[in-house]
Design a protein around this motif. Structure first.
Motif, PDB file in Angstrom:
ATOM      1  N   VAL A   6       0.838  -1.197   0.000  1.00  0.00           N
ATOM      2  CA  VAL A   6       0.000   0.000   0.000  1.00  0.00           C
ATOM      3  C   VAL A   6       0.875   1.249   0.000  1.00  0.00           C
ATOM      4  CG1 VAL A   6      -1.885   1.218   1.161  1.00  0.00           C
ATOM      5  CG2 VAL A   6      -1.767  -1.277   1.255  1.00  0.00           C
ATOM      6  N   ASP A   7       0.584   2.135  -0.921  1.00  0.00           N
ATOM      7  CA  ASP A   7       1.302   3.404  -1.061  1.00  0.00           C
ATOM      8  C   ASP A   7       0.908   4.331   0.090  1.00  0.00           C
ATOM      9  OD1 ASP A   7       2.465   5.752  -1.854  1.00  0.00           O
ATOM     10  OD2 ASP A   7       1.441   5.889  -3.779  1.00  0.00           O
ATOM     11  N   THR A   8       1.918   4.835   0.829  1.00  0.00           N
ATOM     12  CA  THR A   8       1.650   5.770   1.931  1.00  0.00           C
ATOM     13  C   THR A   8       2.333   7.117   1.686  1.00  0.00           C
ATOM     14  OG1 THR A   8       3.500   4.823   3.187  1.00  0.00           O
ATOM     15  CG2 THR A   8       1.311   3.958   3.655  1.00  0.00           C
ATOM     16  N   SER A   9       2.499   7.497   0.428  1.00  0.00           N
ATOM     17  CA  SER A   9       3.072   8.806   0.112  1.00  0.00           C
ATOM     18  C   SER A   9       2.011   9.886   0.299  1.00  0.00           C
ATOM     19  CB  SER A   9       3.604   8.822  -1.317  1.00  0.00           C
ATOM     20  OG  SER A   9       2.550   8.608  -2.237  1.00  0.00           O
ATOM     21  N   ARG A  10       2.439  11.149   0.184  1.00  0.00           N
ATOM     22  CA  ARG A  10       1.543  12.267   0.473  1.00  0.00           C
ATOM     23  C   ARG A  10       0.363  12.341  -0.487  1.00  0.00           C
ATOM     24  NH1 ARG A  10       6.498  16.514   1.367  1.00  0.00           N
ATOM     25  NH2 ARG A  10       7.091  15.818   3.446  1.00  0.00           N
ATOM     26  N   SER A  11       0.584  11.901  -1.735  1.00  0.00           N
ATOM     27  CA  SER A  11      -0.530  11.977  -2.686  1.00  0.00           C
ATOM     28  C   SER A  11      -1.685  11.067  -2.273  1.00  0.00           C
ATOM     29  CB  SER A  11      -0.047  11.600  -4.085  1.00  0.00           C
ATOM     30  OG  SER A  11       0.441  10.277  -4.109  1.00  0.00           O
ATOM     31  N   MET A  12      -1.426  10.076  -1.426  1.00  0.00           N
ATOM     32  CA  MET A  12      -2.501   9.199  -0.949  1.00  0.00           C
ATOM     33  C   MET A  12      -3.339   9.855   0.132  1.00  0.00           C
ATOM     34  SD  MET A  12      -2.476   6.354  -2.688  1.00  0.00           S
ATOM     35  CE  MET A  12      -3.231   5.061  -1.688  1.00  0.00           C
ATOM     36  N   SER A  13      -2.975  11.086   0.522  1.00  0.00           N
ATOM     37  CA  SER A  13      -3.792  11.826   1.493  1.00  0.00           C
ATOM     38  C   SER A  13      -4.901  12.610   0.818  1.00  0.00           C
ATOM     39  CB  SER A  13      -2.915  12.783   2.295  1.00  0.00           C
ATOM     40  OG  SER A  13      -2.371  13.792   1.446  1.00  0.00           O
ATOM     41  N   LEU A  14      -4.944  12.602  -0.507  1.00  0.00           N
ATOM     42  CA  LEU A  14      -5.970  13.336  -1.248  1.00  0.00           C
ATOM     43  C   LEU A  14      -7.286  12.571  -1.199  1.00  0.00           C
ATOM     44  CD1 LEU A  14      -3.807  14.317  -4.338  1.00  0.00           C
ATOM     45  CD2 LEU A  14      -4.362  15.729  -2.367  1.00  0.00           C
ATOM     46  N   SER A  15      -8.369  13.335  -1.143  1.00  0.00           N
ATOM     47  CA  SER A  15      -9.684  12.710  -1.019  1.00  0.00           C
ATOM     48  C   SER A  15     -10.391  12.542  -2.354  1.00  0.00           C
ATOM     49  CB  SER A  15     -10.567  13.541  -0.082  1.00  0.00           C
ATOM     50  OG  SER A  15     -10.789  14.831  -0.639  1.00  0.00           O
ATOM     51  N   ASP A  16      -9.873  13.170  -3.427  1.00  0.00           N
ATOM     52  CA  ASP A  16     -10.499  13.105  -4.755  1.00  0.00           C
ATOM     53  C   ASP A  16     -11.927  13.628  -4.718  1.00  0.00           C
ATOM     54  OD1 ASP A  16      -8.344  11.653  -6.291  1.00  0.00           O
ATOM     55  OD2 ASP A  16      -8.720  10.229  -4.669  1.00  0.00           O
ATOM     56  N   SER A  17     -12.170  14.561  -3.807  1.00  0.00           N
ATOM     57  CA  SER A  17     -13.489  15.171  -3.703  1.00  0.00           C
ATOM     58  C   SER A  17     -13.310  16.656  -3.461  1.00  0.00           C
ATOM     59  CB  SER A  17     -14.284  14.540  -2.553  1.00  0.00           C
ATOM     60  OG  SER A  17     -15.490  15.238  -2.342  1.00  0.00           O
ATOM     61  N   GLN A  18     -14.045  17.461  -4.189  1.00  0.00           N
ATOM     62  CA  GLN A  18     -13.955  18.916  -4.042  1.00  0.00           C
ATOM     63  C   GLN A  18     -15.103  19.470  -3.211  1.00  0.00           C
ATOM     64  OE1 GLN A  18     -12.976  20.971  -7.755  1.00  0.00           O
ATOM     65  NE2 GLN A  18     -12.567  18.978  -8.674  1.00  0.00           N
ATOM     66  N   SER A  19     -15.874  18.611  -2.584  1.00  0.00           N
ATOM     67  CA  SER A  19     -16.978  19.076  -1.740  1.00  0.00           C
ATOM     68  C   SER A  19     -16.434  19.533  -0.397  1.00  0.00           C
ATOM     69  CB  SER A  19     -17.993  17.946  -1.537  1.00  0.00           C
ATOM     70  OG  SER A  19     -17.392  16.867  -0.852  1.00  0.00           O
ATOM     71  N   ASP A  20     -17.221  20.318   0.306  1.00  0.00           N
ATOM     72  CA  ASP A  20     -16.795  20.820   1.608  1.00  0.00           C
ATOM     73  C   ASP A  20     -16.944  19.762   2.699  1.00  0.00           C
ATOM     74  OD1 ASP A  20     -16.226  23.254   0.481  1.00  0.00           O
ATOM     75  OD2 ASP A  20     -18.239  24.067   0.863  1.00  0.00           O
ATOM     76  N   SER A  21     -17.738  18.750   2.456  1.00  0.00           N
ATOM     77  CA  SER A  21     -17.929  17.704   3.453  1.00  0.00           C
ATOM     78  C   SER A  21     -16.687  16.815   3.526  1.00  0.00           C
ATOM     79  CB  SER A  21     -19.149  16.847   3.108  1.00  0.00           C
ATOM     80  OG  SER A  21     -18.980  16.251   1.835  1.00  0.00           O
ATOM     81  N   THR A  22     -16.520  16.197   4.686  1.00  0.00           N
ATOM     82  CA  THR A  22     -15.362  15.342   4.886  1.00  0.00           C
ATOM     83  C   THR A  22     -15.492  14.077   4.050  1.00  0.00           C
ATOM     84  OG1 THR A  22     -15.125  16.169   7.142  1.00  0.00           O
ATOM     85  CG2 THR A  22     -14.010  14.103   6.596  1.00  0.00           C
ATOM     86  N   ALA A  23     -14.436  13.718   3.332  1.00  0.00           N
ATOM     87  CA  ALA A  23     -14.428  12.515   2.512  1.00  0.00           C
ATOM     88  C   ALA A  23     -13.169  11.719   2.825  1.00  0.00           C
ATOM     89  CB  ALA A  23     -14.475  12.876   1.022  1.00  0.00           C
ATOM     90  N   THR A  72      -2.057   1.862  -5.150  1.00  0.00           N
ATOM     91  CA  THR A  72      -1.402   3.163  -5.285  1.00  0.00           C
ATOM     92  C   THR A  72      -2.105   4.004  -6.327  1.00  0.00           C
ATOM     93  OG1 THR A  72       0.691   4.211  -5.934  1.00  0.00           O
ATOM     94  CG2 THR A  72       0.191   2.122  -6.931  1.00  0.00           C
ATOM     95  N   ASP A  73      -1.685   5.278  -6.420  1.00  0.00           N
ATOM     96  CA  ASP A  73      -2.209   6.136  -7.486  1.00  0.00           C
ATOM     97  C   ASP A  73      -1.325   6.092  -8.731  1.00  0.00           C
ATOM     98  OD1 ASP A  73       0.016   7.657  -6.836  1.00  0.00           O
ATOM     99  OD2 ASP A  73      -1.116   9.124  -5.682  1.00  0.00           O
ATOM    100  N   GLY A  74      -0.238   5.363  -8.678  1.00  0.00           N
ATOM    101  CA  GLY A  74       0.563   5.121  -9.869  1.00  0.00           C
ATOM    102  C   GLY A  74       1.577   6.187 -10.211  1.00  0.00           C
ATOM    103  N   ALA A  77       3.693  -1.316   3.828  1.00  0.00           N
ATOM    104  CA  ALA A  77       3.522   0.083   3.423  1.00  0.00           C
ATOM    105  C   ALA A  77       4.814   0.557   2.769  1.00  0.00           C
ATOM    106  CB  ALA A  77       3.189   0.955   4.636  1.00  0.00           C
ATOM    107  N   PHE A  78       4.684   1.372   1.730  1.00  0.00           N
ATOM    108  CA  PHE A  78       5.873   1.866   1.039  1.00  0.00           C
ATOM    109  C   PHE A  78       5.635   3.300   0.599  1.00  0.00           C
ATOM    110  CE2 PHE A  78       3.196   0.590  -2.477  1.00  0.00           C
ATOM    111  CZ  PHE A  78       3.478   1.503  -3.472  1.00  0.00           C
ATOM    112  N   SER A  79       6.743   4.033   0.405  1.00  0.00           N
ATOM    113  CA  SER A  79       6.705   5.369  -0.216  1.00  0.00           C
ATOM    114  C   SER A  79       7.969   5.496  -1.054  1.00  0.00           C
ATOM    115  CB  SER A  79       6.570   6.472   0.837  1.00  0.00           C
ATOM    116  OG  SER A  79       7.592   6.388   1.813  1.00  0.00           O
ATOM    117  N   ASP A  80       9.016   6.173  -0.510  1.00  0.00           N
ATOM    118  CA  ASP A  80      10.265   6.312  -1.266  1.00  0.00           C
ATOM    119  C   ASP A  80      11.405   5.523  -0.666  1.00  0.00           C
ATOM    120  OD1 ASP A  80      10.356   7.899   1.003  1.00  0.00           O
ATOM    121  OD2 ASP A  80      11.773   9.311   0.113  1.00  0.00           O
TER     122      ASP A  80
END
Length: 802
Positions: A95-112, A220-222, A146-149
Motif C-alpha cells: 500500500v502506497d503511503t506517500s503524500r498523494s494518498m492523502s488526497l480525497s479526490d473530492s472537491q466538496s466541503d464535506s469530509t471525505a 497506489t495512485d501510480g 507500506a511503502f513510499s520512497d
C-alpha cells in the motif's frame, strides 16, 4: 520482511499459541500474579523456617503456583490452535503511503475519505461488509506492507499468528513514491533458482502449483515521483522478473484519472549564495491545471513581511516560471542586529517563503508555499587575475569582476602589449604576491598565459601551496602556447590535462557538456535542466582548442567536438590537495556575449569561480571559525563541516580533539569527530551523516577550550522533499497497466475493487482451521489448581505441619 513467496504453507502444518481474552491486560495480571506469589512466599516463611529440605522450598512453590494460576484467570488465557490443510496461496498487499494518498479526490466541503483510508477500508472492511483480510485469511497467507520512497515497512502478517487487525498503523506522509521499491523488496526474498530446482525435483502437479500460487497487489495512485533513485530498475522490469518466478503482480488504482483544478509551487530556482549588497534573482515555478487565463498572486515573504510580489495571468502551459529580484541589503542589515556580540558572521541566512494565492478553485493547499534559504555573503570574495598578455578573454573577465561589488579583484597584466613588460611582484595592487601569507588573502586565481622564464620556481611554488591549502585555480590556455612550456615544469602536476603532439591546434565544431558537467551547478546557465544539454551544444564554439588529454584523476565537464566527431577536453578539473583546479583549452568564452551581453558569460564565470573556491566559514569568534558546504540539504545528503581553531594569539591549533555538535531544539542529537584537514591553517573537517528533515545548528567542541568560549555556530536545514509528490494528483492508469502487464497480472480501478478479491481466491487450494480452548474455564485448569493444593497438603503432612 515479507515471507518467502516461493514456499507457500502446505498440509499437516500445525501451530499453537496462547492468547488472552480477559478484561484486564495480560501484563497487569502478570504483575498481580507475581505480587501474589511474593506474598505467599513471605507468609509461608514463618512456617517453613524450621522444617527440613526440600519441604522448606517445595511448600511455598506449590502454594504460590496455585495462587498464580488463580490470579491468571483474570487475563482469560485461551489456547489457540491453527492447522493448515492443503496449500495456501500467498498474497502481499503493498500500500502506497506517500503524500498523494492523502488526497480525497473530492472537491466538496464535506469530509471525505482519502485514498489511503479507502485502501484501509478495502482491507479491513466496515460495519456492514467484511474486509479482504477477513474474507481470505483462512485460505491465504497474507502480508500487508507500506511503502513510499524508502524500504517498505511490514504492517501485519498472518504468519505472526496475530489476530486480524482492527486498524492499520500508517499515515500518508511519505515525501515521494517509488513503485519499484516494494517489488524489489519482495523479489529479494525469493531465490528463483532454488524455486526452479524444487519444481524440477517434484513429480506432483500440485507442488508446481504451490510454487506459482503467489500474488502481489500494488495499491497506489501510480505516480512514481522519486527522482533521487533514477538508477534503480523501473517497476515494470522488476514485475516481469517476479512473474518469471511465478509471482503475479496486480495493481489497484486509487484516484481520479482527470487532473483536478489546482495551483501550486513546484520549486524555487535561485543561487545558493548571494552578495549582501547585491540582488537575489531567481524564478518561482508555478504549476496549474484547469486555471487558464485566471490571475494569481505570487509573492515572497521574509519573517512574515512581503519582500516581493507579482500578479501574473495563467497561461495554457502546465508550468509557468515567474522571475523575481529582491534587494537583500535591508534583509541582511536586519539579521546583523540579531547576531550575538562577539560573533562575526560571513554568511547571513535569508529565510524566505514563496507563496501563490488565487481566488479560484484550488484542489490542495499543501503545495501553495515553499520554504527556501539563501546564504547572503557579507564578506567580499578576493580574486587575483594574472595574465602575460592583454587578450580579449582577460579584458572581459577583468571588467566583469572589477565592476562586481561582490568581488574584490586584483589584476596583474604584464608582457607584450601592456605597460609592464615583466611580472611585477610585491604587496601592492597590480603586483604578484611574494609571500604565502599575501597569497592566502585570495580565494581564487585566474591564470592566463605566462612565460615560463618570468614565472619563476618560487612563483610556481606559491601557487601550488595556495591550491593545496584550499585555494581555487582557473587556468585559461591561449594561442601562444606558453602554458605548454610551463606544464613541462613541476607546475604540470597541478594541471588536469597533458599536452599531446605539437601540430596545429584542432578546430572544434561545437562545445558539449559531459554527463558529469551537466550535474554541476557551475554549468547551469539556464533554468530548464532538461534543455541544458541542447543549450550547451548551441553556444558559439571557439575557433581553436588546445590538443590535450586528461591527466590521471581529472574529469572533463565540457568537451570540444571536432568535425570528424572526435572529442577533446575543453573544460577539465581535478582536486589538488584541498583545492580545485580548472583548465580551459581555449580563451573565447567572450564570444557567448554576442547579442546577449552578460546574460550567460557573467553567470558562467561567477558560478565557475565559486565552484573553484574553498567554501568560506559561516561564523567566527575569537577562537573558532565554522562553516558547512551549504545551508540547505536534501534528505539523504551528508553535511560537510569545516572548522578552524586559533589560540589566544591567533595562531593555528592542530593538536586538539575536535567534535562537531549537531543540535536540534536545544538538544545534541549527534557528535561527529573532526580530523585535521590542513595543519598550516589549523583547519579540521568531517562529514555529518544524513539527518532527518528539520532545522539544526552546528557548534564545535575542542579539547583545551571551555565550551563557553566556542560560541560560533552555523544553522543548516534538511529538506525532506520537494513538491514533486503533489505536482500531479490524478491517477496514472498507464503506469499501473504497464506494471500489471509485465507482472502477468491485472489492473483494476478502485471503483471495481471487488474484482480483485475474485482474482486472489483461486490462488489457494488449502484452508486454515483455527480452534480456541478457553483454558480458564476448562477442567484441566481447575484440576491443575486442585492437584497442586492436594500435593501441598500431602507434603505438609509429611513435613509434620498437619
Amino acid at each position: 520482511m515479507v515471507a518467502l513467496l516461493a514456499a507457500p504453507l502446505l498440509s499437516s502444518s500445525l501451530l499453537a499459541s496462547i492468547r488472552f481474552a480477559g478484561d484486564l491486560p495480560a501484563p497487569l495480571v502478570a504483575v498481580l500474579a507475581l505480587v501474589a506469589v511474593v506474598a505467599v512466599v513471605v507468609l509461608y516463611a514463618r512456617e517453613t523456617r524450621s522444617i527440613r529440605p526440600p519441604y522448606q522450598y517445595l511448600l511455598p512453590a506449590l502454594r504460590g503456583t496455585a495462587v498464580a494460576l488463580v490470579v491468571l484467570i483474570l487475563a482469560g488465557p485461551v489456547w489457540h490452535r491453527r492447522q493448515v490443510i492443503g496449500t495456501l496461496g500467498r498474497v502481499v498487499f503493498a500500500v502506497d503511503t506517500s503524500r498523494s494518498m492523502s488526497l480525497s479526490d473530492s472537491q466538496s466541503d464535506s469530509t471525505a475519505d482519502n485514498r489511503l483510508q479507502r485502501a484501509s477500508a478495502a482491507l479491513l472492511g466496515n460495519a456492514t461488509e467484511p474486509g479482504w483480510l477477513e474474507q481470505i485469511h483462512k485460505t491465504h497467507a497474507i502480508d500487508v506492507i507500506a511503502f513510499s520512497d524508502s524500504d517498505p515497512v511490514a504492517i501485519w502478517s498472518s504468519d505472526d499468528q496475530s489476530e486480524l487487525p482492527t486498524a492499520l498503523d500508517w499515515s500518508a506522509d511519505g515525501p515521494a513514491t517509488n513503485l519499484s521499491r516494494p517489488l524489489q523488496s519482495i523479489l529479494s526474498t525469493i531465490n528463483l533458482d532454488s524455486a526452479v530446482d524444487d519444481v524440477s525435483l517434484s513429480s506432483s502437479g500440485d507442488d508446481i502449483d504451490s510454487v506459482r500460487r503467489a500474488a502481489i497487489v500494488l495499491m497506489t495512485d501510480g505516480r512514481d515521483t522519486d527522482s533521487a533513485n533514477r538508477l534503480e530498475r523501473p517497476a515494470p522490469s522488476v514485475a516481469g522478473q517476479l512473474a518469471s518466478g511465478g509471482t503475479t503482480v496486480n495493481t489497484l488504482g486509487f484516484g481520479s484519472v482527470d487532473e483536478p483544478p489546482d495551483i501550486g509551487i513546484v520549486e524555487v530556482i535561485r543561487p545558493e549564495t548571494v552578495a549582501a549588497e547585491g540582488k537575489l534573482a531567481g524564478q518561482v515555478v508555478v504549476k496549474h491545471f484547469g486555471r487558464q487565463g485566471e490571475p494569481v498572486l505570487v509573492r515572497i515573504e521574509s519573517d512574515g513581511d512581503t519582500v516581493w510580489q507579482k500578479q501574473v495571468r495563467i497561461t495554457d502551459t502546465p508550468r509557468q516560471s515567474v522571475p523575481f529580484e529582491i534587494n537583500v541589503g535591508e534583509l541582511v542589515d536586519r539579521l546583523r542586529t540579531r547576531s550575538p556580540r562577539g560573533i562575526n558572521r560571513t554568511n547571513e541566512v535569508l529565510r524566505l517563503v514563496a507563496k501563490v494565492e488565487s481566488s479560484g478553485p484550488d484542489y490542495s493547499a499543501d503545495n501553495n508555499l515553499s520554504h527556501f534559504r539563501v546564504a547572503a555573503s557579507t564578506r567580499n570574495r578576493r580574486l587575483l587575475i594574472v595574465d602575460g598578455s592583454s587578450r580579449w578573454e582577460t579584458r572581459y573577465l577583468k571588467n566583469l569582476f572589477v565592476r562586481d561589488p561582490a568581488w574584490q579583484t586584483d589584476v596583474v597584466l604584464f608582457g607584450p602589449g601592456t605597460s609592464t613588460p615583466k611580472l611585477p611582484r610585491g604587496d601592492s595592487p597590480g603586483q604578484f604576491p611574494e609571500t604565502a601569507e599575501a597569497m592566502a588573502q585570495y580565494d581564487a586565481i585566474l591564470l592566463g598565459e605566462v612565460d615560463s622564464p618570468q614565472f619563476t620556481t618560487a612563483d610556481r611554488g606559491l601557487v601550488s601551496r595556495f591550491v593545496a591549502s584550499g585555494g581555487g585555480l582557473v587556468i585559461i590556455d591561449g594561442r601562444f602556447g606558453k602554458l605548454r612550456s610551463l606544464a613541462a615544469t613541476e607546475f604540470g602536476e597541478l594541471m588536469p590535462v597533458r599536452y599531446r603532439g605539437s601540430g596545429p591546434p584542432p578546430l572544434p565544431d561545437r562545445l558539449q557538456a559531459t554527463p558529469e558537467g551537466l550535474e554541476q551547478p557551475a554549468l547551469g546557465l539556464i533554468d530548464q535542466s532538461d534543455q541544458l544539454d541542447a543549450f550547451w551544444r548551441s553556444l558559439p564554439s571557439p575557433t581553436w582548442t588546445a590538443n590535450v588529454e586528461l591527466s590521471e584523476g581529472a574529469e572533463a565537464w565540457g568537451e570540444a567536438v571536432l568535425d570528424n566527431g572526435t572529442r577533446t577536453p575543453w573544460l577539465a578539473t581535478r582536486m589538488y590537495g584541498a583545492g580545485r583546479v580548472f583548465y580551459f583549452a581555449s580563451d573565447q568564452t567572450w564570444r557567448w556575449r554576442y547579442k546577449v551581453a552578460d546574460r550567460f558569460h557573467a553567470r558562467f564565470w561567477n558560478q565557475l569561480v565559486v565552484a573553484a573556491m574553498e567554501p568560506p566559514f559561516s561564523a567566527s569568534d575569537q577562537y573558532v571559525s565554522i562553516g558547512t558546504d551549504k545551508v540547505e540539504y536534501r534528505d539523504g545528503e551528508p553535511v560537510a563541516v569545516r572548522a578552524r581553531l586559533r589560540d589566544v594569539r591567533g595562531n593555528p591549533v592542530v593538536d586538539a580533539t575536535v567534535d562537531a555538535l549537531v543540535i536540534r531544539d536545544g538538544n545534541v542529537v549527534a557528535t561527529i569527530p573532526l580530523s585535521v584537514d590542513n595543519p598550516s591553517r589549523g583547519t579540521y573537517a568531517g562529514d555529518v551523516p544524513p539527518l532527518p528533515g528539520g532545522e539544526y545548528s552546528i557548534r564545535i567542541r575542542a579539547s583545551g577550550f571551555d565550551e563557553s568560549a566556542l560560541l560560533a555556530s552555523t544553522p543548516i536545514w534538511v529538506i525532506e522533499g520537494d513538491h514533486a509528490e503533489m505536482q500531479r494528483m490524478s491517477l496514472d492508469e498507464d503506469s499501473l497497466r504497464q506494471i500489471a502487464s509485465a507482472g502477468e497480472g491485472t489492473y483494476i480501478h478502485e471503483s471495481d475493487a471487488g474484482r480483485m478479491l475474485e482474482l486472489l481466491k483461486p490462488l489457494s487450494s488449502g484452508t486454515v482451521i483455527e480452534t480456541d480452548t478457553v483454558l480458564w474455564q476448562s477442567y484441566l485448569w481447575f484440576g491443575l489448581i486442585i492437584a497442586l493444593l492436594t500435593i501441598e497438603w500431602w507434603c505438609r503432612k509429611r513435613a509434620g505441619l498437619v
